[in-house]
Design an enzyme around this catalytic site. Structure first.
Site, short mmCIF file in Angstrom:
data_model
loop_
_atom_site.label_atom_id
_atom_site.label_comp_id
_atom_site.label_asym_id
_atom_site.label_seq_id
_atom_site.Cartn_x
_atom_site.Cartn_y
_atom_site.Cartn_z
N LEU A 74 -36.51 99.75 24.02
CA LEU A 74 -37.56 100.42 24.77
C LEU A 74 -38.59 99.43 25.30
CD1 LEU A 74 -38.36 103.24 25.68
CD2 LEU A 74 -39.75 103.43 23.62
N GLU A 75 -39.03 98.51 24.44
CA GLU A 75 -40.00 97.50 24.87
C GLU A 75 -39.42 96.63 25.98
OE1 GLU A 75 -40.77 98.40 20.51
OE2 GLU A 75 -39.02 98.09 21.76
N SER A 76 -38.15 96.24 25.82
CA SER A 76 -37.50 95.40 26.84
C SER A 76 -37.36 96.14 28.16
CB SER A 76 -36.13 94.94 26.36
OG SER A 76 -36.25 94.03 25.29
N PHE A 78 -39.36 98.31 29.41
CA PHE A 78 -40.67 98.35 30.04
C PHE A 78 -41.11 96.97 30.52
CE2 PHE A 78 -45.40 98.30 29.38
CZ PHE A 78 -45.72 99.05 30.49
N LEU A 79 -41.09 96.00 29.62
CA LEU A 79 -41.57 94.66 29.96
C LEU A 79 -40.72 93.99 31.02
CD1 LEU A 79 -42.57 93.40 26.41
CD2 LEU A 79 -44.09 94.12 28.27
#
Length: 98
Positions: A74-76, A78-79
């Site tokens: 999820l973080e990947s 977005f970033l």
């Protein structure tokens, strides 16, 4: 966090069975990540380990968390729509403090 120009990062404690997890910094740049799970992720960071500057979000209105992202990505998701790993800004004394 106030000095964040794009995306700043720092280590966080007690994540994924480790005492800490976070960026590895050399020469003031993020060169890798200390993580216990799936280190091949583009941004192997915990949600609590980064901040995004509001002007960057406003400039990239399409940046979103992908609800269909694979578990742990999820973080990947977005970033990856905002910066490259080389653009990350290390905080917390070059990521030496949790």
């Amino acid at each position: 966090m106030r000095s964040t120009r794009l995306v700043s990062v720092w280590p966080v404690g007690l994540v994924g069975g480790l005492r800490f997890e976070g960026p590895v910094v050399s020469g003031g740049r993020v060169v890798g990540f200390h993580t216990g799970w799936r280190p091949e992720r583009p941004f192997p960071l915990d949600m609590a380990a980064f901040a995004v500057a509001l002007p960057l979000l406003l400039a990239r209105p399409g940046a979103r968390f992908d609800p269909q992202a694979e578990r742990g990505f999820l973080e990947s998701s977005f970033l990856g729509g905002l910066v490259t790993p080389q653009q990350l800004e290390p905080k917390a004394k070059n990521c030496t403090e949790v």
